[in-house]
Design an enzyme around this catalytic site. Sequence first.
Site, mmCIF file in Angstrom:
data_model
loop_
_atom_site.group_PDB
_atom_site.id
_atom_site.type_symbol
_atom_site.label_atom_id
_atom_site.label_comp_id
_atom_site.label_asym_id
_atom_site.label_seq_id
_atom_site.Cartn_x
_atom_site.Cartn_y
_atom_site.Cartn_z
ATOM 1 N N LYS A 97 0.816 -1.223 0.000
ATOM 2 C CA LYS A 97 0.000 0.000 0.000
ATOM 3 C C LYS A 97 0.845 1.266 0.000
ATOM 4 O O LYS A 97 2.030 1.253 0.321
ATOM 5 C CB LYS A 97 -0.966 -0.020 1.200
ATOM 6 N N ARG A 117 -4.063 -9.533 6.009
ATOM 7 C CA ARG A 117 -4.387 -9.716 4.592
ATOM 8 C C ARG A 117 -3.181 -9.279 3.776
ATOM 9 O O ARG A 117 -2.707 -8.160 3.923
ATOM 10 C CB ARG A 117 -5.609 -8.874 4.245
HETATM 11 C C1 8Y7 Z 1 -8.223 -4.202 2.152
HETATM 12 C C2 8Y7 Z 1 -9.303 -4.986 1.751
HETATM 13 C C3 8Y7 Z 1 -8.327 -4.149 -0.004
HETATM 14 C C4 8Y7 Z 1 -7.980 -4.067 3.542
HETATM 15 C C5 8Y7 Z 1 -9.867 -5.522 3.917
HETATM 16 C C6 8Y7 Z 1 -5.351 -3.493 -1.569
HETATM 17 C C7 8Y7 Z 1 -10.351 -5.604 -0.432
HETATM 18 C C8 8Y7 Z 1 -6.606 -2.755 -1.707
HETATM 19 N N1 8Y7 Z 1 -7.605 -3.700 1.040
HETATM 20 N N2 8Y7 Z 1 -10.120 -5.658 2.607
HETATM 21 N N3 8Y7 Z 1 -9.357 -4.940 0.392
HETATM 22 N N4 8Y7 Z 1 -8.823 -4.761 4.383
HETATM 23 N N5 8Y7 Z 1 -10.644 -6.146 4.825
HETATM 24 O O1 8Y7 Z 1 -4.297 -2.786 -1.671
HETATM 25 O O2 8Y7 Z 1 -7.073 -3.369 4.025
HETATM 26 O O3 8Y7 Z 1 -5.289 -4.701 -1.390
HETATM 27 S S1 8Y7 Z 1 -8.048 -3.782 -1.704
#
Ligand code: 8Y7
Length: 281
Positions: A220, A254
Site C-alpha cells: 500500500k 491480509r
Molecule cells: C483491504 C481490503 C483491499 C484491507 C480488507 C489493496 C479488499 C486494496 N484492502 N479488505 N481490500 N482490508 N478487509 O491494496 O485493508 O489490497 S483492496
Amino acid sequence: MLLQCGARQLDLSTPVIMGVLNVTPDSFSDGGRYLDSEQAIARAKEMLAEGATIIDVGGESTRPGAAEVSATEELRRVLPVIAALAKTAAFISIDTSKPAVMREAVAAGACIINDIRGLELPGALQAAVGTSAAICVMHMQGQPATMQAAPRYQNVVSEVRDYLLGRVQACAAVGIARNRLMIDPGIGFGKTLQHNLALLAQLPELATLQLPVLIGVSRKSVIGAVLGRPVGERLYGGIALATAAVLGGAQLIRTHDVAATVDAVRIAAAVRAAGFVAAQT
Ligand code: 8Y7
C-alpha cells in the site's frame, strides 16, 4: 478466540494469513476467462502451500478510477474460482459489497464476507445475515474513486472505532451473532499517511471492541510514502507493517506476499505470546 465461518470455526489464537486473490481482467495477464480462472486457482493453491489459511477472492477492482462492475460480471469472475477452492482446505472469503454476490459466493463455498463498505449497500446486512458466513466490516471514508482526495478527521482513531462499533451494532440488530464478526480500520481507504500511521500505532484502541482485528497493508501507499518506493518494491516495508500490526494485537493479516508474511507474523506472534507469559510471571 474462535471465528464462526459457516459450519467451520477458525482458530485465531495465533495470527492467521489471508492471501489476496484478485480475479479482475487486469490482475492476470490478458488471457481469456478460462485462463484467468485457471491462473487464479493456481495462485490460490500456491498461497495455501505458503501458509495462507484464508483466500480472499475479489472480482471488483477498488482502485481509484476503476470501472464499476455489475453483479453478473463479478460472479462470472469469482464463482469458478470459489468452486475450485471449495475442494481445498482453504477458508474462502468473498471480497464484495454486493448482496447478490455475497449470497451466490457463499452458496458456492465461501464462508467469509469481506466488505470494504461495511455492509452499507442496500440489502447487504440482510444478505449477510442470511448466510452463516463470518463478516469483516471495514472502515472507509468516502468512495474508492475519490477517497484519497482530502481525507479529514478530528481524531482518526476514535472516529474509526466509533464507525466500526456502529456497524457491529447494526449487524447485531439484524441478528448476526458476534462470533461471526471481525473489524478492520481500512488502511489506505480515505486516509493520509499520518492517519494510517496513527491507526497502526493505536491498534490496541480498536481491540477494546473485543473483536478480532484484520489488517491489510501489503504494497500500500503508506509504505511508498515512508520509503519512497514504487509498488513493486514494497515487500520489506509490508513485512515490517504486518509485524507491527501483530504486535499491536491484530489476529488476521491480509497480504499479497504470503510466504514472507507468514514467517514475519509467526515471529511477531511468538514475541507477543512471550509478553503475555512475562506479564503473568
Ligand atoms: C483491504 C481490503 C483491499 C484491507 C480488507 C489493496 C479488499 C486494496 N484492502 N479488505 N481490500 N482490508 N478487509 O491494496 O485493508 O489490497 S483492496
